[in-house]
Design a protein around this motif. Structure first.
Motif, mmCIF file in Angstrom:
data_model
loop_
_atom_site.group_PDB
_atom_site.id
_atom_site.type_symbol
_atom_site.label_atom_id
_atom_site.label_comp_id
_atom_site.label_asym_id
_atom_site.label_seq_id
_atom_site.Cartn_x
_atom_site.Cartn_y
_atom_site.Cartn_z
ATOM 1 N N LEU A 72 0.826 -1.203 0.000
ATOM 2 C CA LEU A 72 0.000 0.000 0.000
ATOM 3 C C LEU A 72 0.865 1.258 0.000
ATOM 4 O O LEU A 72 0.538 2.250 -0.678
ATOM 5 C CB LEU A 72 -0.925 -0.003 1.217
ATOM 6 N N GLN A 73 1.954 1.231 0.723
ATOM 7 C CA GLN A 73 2.868 2.376 0.720
ATOM 8 C C GLN A 73 3.469 2.583 -0.666
ATOM 9 O O GLN A 73 3.666 3.730 -1.100
ATOM 10 C CB GLN A 73 3.970 2.170 1.764
ATOM 11 N N ALA A 74 3.732 1.498 -1.365
ATOM 12 C CA ALA A 74 4.237 1.615 -2.735
ATOM 13 C C ALA A 74 3.191 2.249 -3.643
ATOM 14 O O ALA A 74 3.524 3.058 -4.520
ATOM 15 C CB ALA A 74 4.640 0.234 -3.259
ATOM 16 N N MET A 75 1.922 1.917 -3.437
ATOM 17 C CA MET A 75 0.847 2.554 -4.205
ATOM 18 C C MET A 75 0.794 4.052 -3.908
ATOM 19 O O MET A 75 0.600 4.872 -4.811
ATOM 20 C CB MET A 75 -0.503 1.905 -3.867
ATOM 21 N N ALA A 76 0.966 4.407 -2.631
ATOM 22 C CA ALA A 76 0.867 5.812 -2.227
ATOM 23 C C ALA A 76 2.004 6.653 -2.792
ATOM 24 O O ALA A 76 1.844 7.869 -2.983
ATOM 25 C CB ALA A 76 0.834 5.915 -0.706
ATOM 26 N N GLU A 77 3.147 6.041 -3.057
ATOM 27 C CA GLU A 77 4.274 6.786 -3.616
ATOM 28 C C GLU A 77 3.955 7.360 -4.986
ATOM 29 O O GLU A 77 4.552 8.353 -5.406
ATOM 30 C CB GLU A 77 5.496 5.871 -3.710
ATOM 31 N N HIS A 78 3.008 6.756 -5.680
ATOM 32 C CA HIS A 78 2.638 7.194 -7.030
ATOM 33 C C HIS A 78 1.255 7.855 -7.067
ATOM 34 O O HIS A 78 0.693 8.042 -8.145
ATOM 35 C CB HIS A 78 2.665 6.000 -7.990
ATOM 36 N N ASP A 79 0.714 8.189 -5.893
ATOM 37 C CA ASP A 79 -0.640 8.738 -5.830
ATOM 38 C C ASP A 79 -0.718 9.743 -4.685
ATOM 39 O O ASP A 79 -0.756 9.369 -3.516
ATOM 40 C CB ASP A 79 -1.648 7.605 -5.625
ATOM 41 N N GLU A 80 -0.772 11.032 -5.010
ATOM 42 C CA GLU A 80 -0.821 12.068 -3.981
ATOM 43 C C GLU A 80 -2.118 12.045 -3.183
ATOM 44 O O GLU A 80 -2.160 12.576 -2.062
ATOM 45 C CB GLU A 80 -0.647 13.440 -4.631
ATOM 46 N N GLY A 81 -3.152 11.444 -3.748
ATOM 47 C CA GLY A 81 -4.435 11.401 -3.044
ATOM 48 C C GLY A 81 -4.565 10.241 -2.086
ATOM 49 O O GLY A 81 -5.593 10.107 -1.409
ATOM 50 N N LEU A 82 -3.546 9.402 -2.004
ATOM 51 C CA LEU A 82 -3.581 8.234 -1.129
ATOM 52 C C LEU A 82 -2.547 8.384 -0.024
ATOM 53 O O LEU A 82 -1.376 8.678 -0.285
ATOM 54 C CB LEU A 82 -3.300 6.961 -1.927
ATOM 55 N N ARG A 83 -2.985 8.180 1.204
ATOM 56 C CA ARG A 83 -2.085 8.233 2.355
ATOM 57 C C ARG A 83 -2.207 6.938 3.137
ATOM 58 O O ARG A 83 -3.324 6.441 3.361
ATOM 59 C CB ARG A 83 -2.432 9.416 3.254
#
Length: 265
Positions: A52-63
């Protein structure tokens, strides 16, 4: 991925504990329908935090907020509420990480909350054929208790976790009570917020139970969690009896206000 405009008041919050593969689809669907989305990883040991953290690295809307050990759904939400409040958010939509809740209804729930910010918006579940009968039975029993404890204020379903809460009233209620930290979070939060005068608004929402071969993961324990709910309703019923002199006129006023609204509409 379609990127909705970021909201400065309403945030989606997804508490997650060893959720299985469905969590990534859930998070992607939530992000397609809202911005921002927060995932509270509640001490997961299945490597989902890293993915999930890897997903957030490419998505500013995800924390992604990672807790060091499992504390329970309510405790995870409370930590998220504190951070949301510090950033100026006024409302949170909570949803499960296992794919059971309808991400495509996020915008409708949020719009209802934005139009009536003093209320809580509660999902009213429509079950599919895969819903376990025993769980549906216990759900009806819990709902009956919650309706009595609030003098039928309109909670509808006390256990369905797809909802929009006003942040500060919920934080205030949780700060005064040591419970509401695990499976008892959703029903106790709804009942106590009703006692505080937060009006429930119900919206129907489909629920899908996934089998294990479909990627479904359940941490529900029939003995442990039903005992927890029984203890919770015993506490709430005692609180209900003590509050009756206040709840009765409060409920009568709510019914009068509802009738006046219906006549004026």
């Amino acid at each position: 991925m379609r990127t909705p405009r970021p909201s400065s008041t309403h945030v989606v919050m997804i508490p997650s504990y060893n959720p299985g593969e469905k969590v990534y689809e859930t998070v992607r669907s939530a992000r397609e329908n809202w911005n921002p989305v927060w995932v509270i990883v509640d001490g997961s040991t299945d490597n989902s935090a890293q993915r999930l953290q890897a997903m957030a690295e490419h998505d500013e809307g995800l924390r992604v907020i990672v807790l060091p050990h499992n504390q329970g759904k309510g405790a995870a939400v409370l930590i998220g509420l504190a951070q949301a409040s510090s950033l100026g958010f006024t409302h949170v939509l909570t949803m499960d990480s296992d794919g059971q809740h309808p991400a495509d209804l996020i915008a409708r729930f949020m719009a209802t909350s934005q139009a009536q910010p003093g209320a809580m918006v509660l999902g009213l579940p429509k079950f599919d054929s895969n819903a376990p009968r025993l769980r549906v039975y216990w759900r009806r029993l819990s709902n009956g208790c919650a309706n009595l404890e609030t003098l039928w204020s309109g909670i509808g379903d006390s256990l369905f976790g797809f909802r929009v809460y006003p942040v500060e009233p919920l934080r205030e209620v949780m700060s005064r009570h040591v419970w509401m930290r695990r499976f008892d979070f959703d029903p106790e939060a709804a009942v106590r917020l009703c006692w505080e005068g937060v009006r429930p608004i119900r919206i129907e929402a489909p629920v899908r139970y996934f089998r294990a071969d479909e990627g479904g993961v359940s941490h529900f324990n029939y003995l442990r969690d039903n005992l927890l709910l029984s203890w919770m309703h015993l506490r709430l019923f005692c609180g209900f009896l003590l509050r009756l002199p206040v709840l009765v006129p409060q409920r009568l006023k709510q019914r009068l206000d509802q009738r006046l609204e219906q006549r004026s509409s």
